[in-house]
Design a protein around this motif. Structure first.
Motif, PDB file in Angstrom:
ATOM      1  N   PHE A  97      93.016  40.231  36.287  1.00 12.55           N
ATOM      2  CA  PHE A  97      92.552  39.106  36.310  1.00 12.55           C
ATOM      3  C   PHE A  97      93.403  37.589  36.777  1.00 12.55           C
ATOM      4  CE2 PHE A  97      90.718  41.802  33.200  1.00 12.55           C
ATOM      5  CZ  PHE A  97      89.228  41.949  33.701  1.00 12.55           C
ATOM      6  N   ASN A  98      92.945  36.328  37.569  1.00 17.06           N
ATOM      7  CA  ASN A  98      94.161  35.751  37.966  1.00 17.06           C
ATOM      8  C   ASN A  98      93.638  34.247  37.004  1.00 17.06           C
ATOM      9  OD1 ASN A  98      95.336  36.805  39.411  1.00 17.06           O
ATOM     10  ND2 ASN A  98      93.525  36.700  41.201  1.00 17.06           N
ATOM     11  N   ARG A  99      94.627  34.298  36.170  1.00 15.17           N
ATOM     12  CA  ARG A  99      94.014  32.625  35.658  1.00 15.17           C
ATOM     13  C   ARG A  99      95.398  32.284  35.261  1.00 15.17           C
ATOM     14  NH1 ARG A  99      89.848  34.274  35.761  1.00 15.17           N
ATOM     15  NH2 ARG A  99      88.473  35.492  34.252  1.00 15.17           N
ATOM     16  N   ARG A 100      94.994  30.659  35.602  1.00  8.83           N
ATOM     17  CA  ARG A 100      96.385  30.161  35.422  1.00  8.83           C
ATOM     18  C   ARG A 100      96.589  29.755  33.867  1.00  8.83           C
ATOM     19  NH1 ARG A 100      98.754  27.001  39.732  1.00  8.83           N
ATOM     20  NH2 ARG A 100      97.900  27.321  41.181  1.00  8.83           N
ATOM     21  N   ILE A 101      98.510  29.117  33.116  1.00 10.34           N
ATOM     22  CA  ILE A 101      98.218  29.232  31.892  1.00 10.34           C
ATOM     23  C   ILE A 101      97.046  27.883  31.385  1.00 10.34           C
ATOM     24  CG2 ILE A 101     100.098  28.201  30.676  1.00 10.34           C
ATOM     25  CD1 ILE A 101     101.866  28.909  32.517  1.00 10.34           C
ATOM     26  N   GLN A 154      98.581  34.178  37.848  1.00 10.28           N
ATOM     27  CA  GLN A 154      98.633  35.449  37.979  1.00 10.28           C
ATOM     28  C   GLN A 154      99.930  35.331  36.484  1.00 10.28           C
ATOM     29  OE1 GLN A 154      99.455  36.785  41.935  1.00 10.28           O
ATOM     30  NE2 GLN A 154      97.319  37.951  41.392  1.00 10.28           N
ATOM     31  N   VAL A 155      99.915  34.811  35.708  1.00 10.38           N
ATOM     32  CA  VAL A 155     101.152  35.075  35.431  1.00 10.38           C
ATOM     33  C   VAL A 155     100.553  36.282  33.938  1.00 10.38           C
ATOM     34  CG1 VAL A 155     101.665  33.821  32.790  1.00 10.38           C
ATOM     35  CG2 VAL A 155     101.438  32.624  34.419  1.00 10.38           C
ATOM     36  N   ALA A 156     100.084  36.721  32.785  1.00  9.94           N
ATOM     37  CA  ALA A 156      99.405  37.767  32.985  1.00  9.94           C
ATOM     38  C   ALA A 156      99.534  39.366  33.260  1.00  9.94           C
ATOM     39  CB  ALA A 156      98.418  37.770  31.738  1.00  9.94           C
ATOM     40  N   TYR A 157      99.581  38.737  34.853  1.00 13.96           N
ATOM     41  CA  TYR A 157      99.711  40.177  35.368  1.00 13.96           C
ATOM     42  C   TYR A 157     100.578  39.921  35.816  1.00 13.96           C
ATOM     43  CZ  TYR A 157      98.521  42.682  39.265  1.00 13.96           C
ATOM     44  OH  TYR A 157      98.717  43.946  40.936  1.00 13.96           O
ATOM     45  N   SER A 158     100.909  39.176  36.755  1.00 15.93           N
ATOM     46  CA  SER A 158     102.473  39.091  36.316  1.00 15.93           C
ATOM     47  C   SER A 158     103.376  40.150  35.461  1.00 15.93           C
ATOM     48  CB  SER A 158     103.388  37.899  37.066  1.00 15.93           C
ATOM     49  OG  SER A 158     102.879  37.352  38.192  1.00 15.93           O
TER      50      SER A 158
END
Length: 252
Positions: A97-101, A154-158
């Motif tokens: 899931f691509n989400r910004r902070i 992609q903070v969480a995915y990364s």
């Protein structure tokens, strides 16, 4: 032509499409006996039969929700009972899931960690017990360049893929005494169905992304599959704990 994986019993997760499908095809081409895990079992029936016939090897599609430990354990026991050995595991299944902070949703983050990290760890724990019985085996984990470099949006995915990388290095050290090698492949931008869907949704220009890749093209699922086949084979017998970037020279 030499077949890198002749008669090796190989398990590939997330096998129904994209990179997973390409890995199944490449392993079959290399003579492997392939057990293709996915939750989309019906989506695999036709093409696995065609590939099996083309390369004259055995491909078995299996329904498997890798987040369900009991299902995974039963599947591995069944394979070991049928074949007498398990030689290779490719941990390809993943969620993104691509989400910004500021836009990150806890439920999505928890799902990514459950699939991308926890399920992978449990699979390694279970399959290593069977591999230890034959004093050898190869595990290949699919990470990502985002786990190496990070990626805005992609903070969480990364974070999950960074966990995959450290998991790989630690597991390699711990399982080495049992003759089990553990490596990771870190793909860059790969032209899968999912990638094209995300870019169309975001309205981004693929040409702009390609400009950042030194080799001047997007990766193909086959590029990742080739790296997995090498790391799973005896040609990589002295390679463990490594992260092989397959990104067209975009990460250096």
């Amino acid at each position: 032509m030499e077949k890198l994986l002749q008669n090796k019993v190989c398990i590939i997760t997330g096998a129904a499409q994209g990179i997973g499908k390409a890995i199944v095809e490449r392993f079959a081409e290399d003579g492997a006996i392939v057990y293709a895990f996915d939750r989309q079992l019906g989506a695999m029936d036709e093409w696995t039969k065609l590939i099996s016939e083309k390369f004259e090897t055995k491909i078995v599609p299996m329904y498997c929700d890798i987040t369900d430990g009991l299902i995974v354990k039963d599947a591995l026991r069944s394979i070991y009972k049928q074949e007498g050995h398990i030689d290779v595991l490719v941990n390809n299944a993943g969620v993104v899931f691509n989400r910004r902070i500021g836009m990150i949703m806890r439920e999505e983050t928890e799902l990514m960690f459950r699939v991308n990290v926890i399920a992978m760890l449990e699979l390694i724990q279970l399959v290593s017990r069977f591999m230890a019985r034959i004093k050898g085996g190869a595990i290949v984990n699919i990470a990502s360049v985002t786990g190496v470099l990070g990626s805005p949006g992609q903070v969480a995915y990364s974070a999950t893929k960074g966990a995959v990388i450290t998991l790989t290095k630690s597991a390699a050290k711990e399982l080495a005494m049992q003759g089990i090698r553990v490596n990771a492949v870190a793909p860059g931008v790969v032209k899968t169905e999912r990638f094209l869907e995300l870019y169309e949704t975001a309205g981004e220009k693929i040409d702009e992304r390609i400009k950042k890749i030194a080799l001047g093209r997007l990766g193909e699922p086959r590029d990742v599959a080739n790296a997995c086949a090498f790391l799973a084979s005896d040609r990589a017998a002295y390679i463990s704990g490594q992260v092989l970037s397959v990104d067209g020279c975009a990460s250096i």
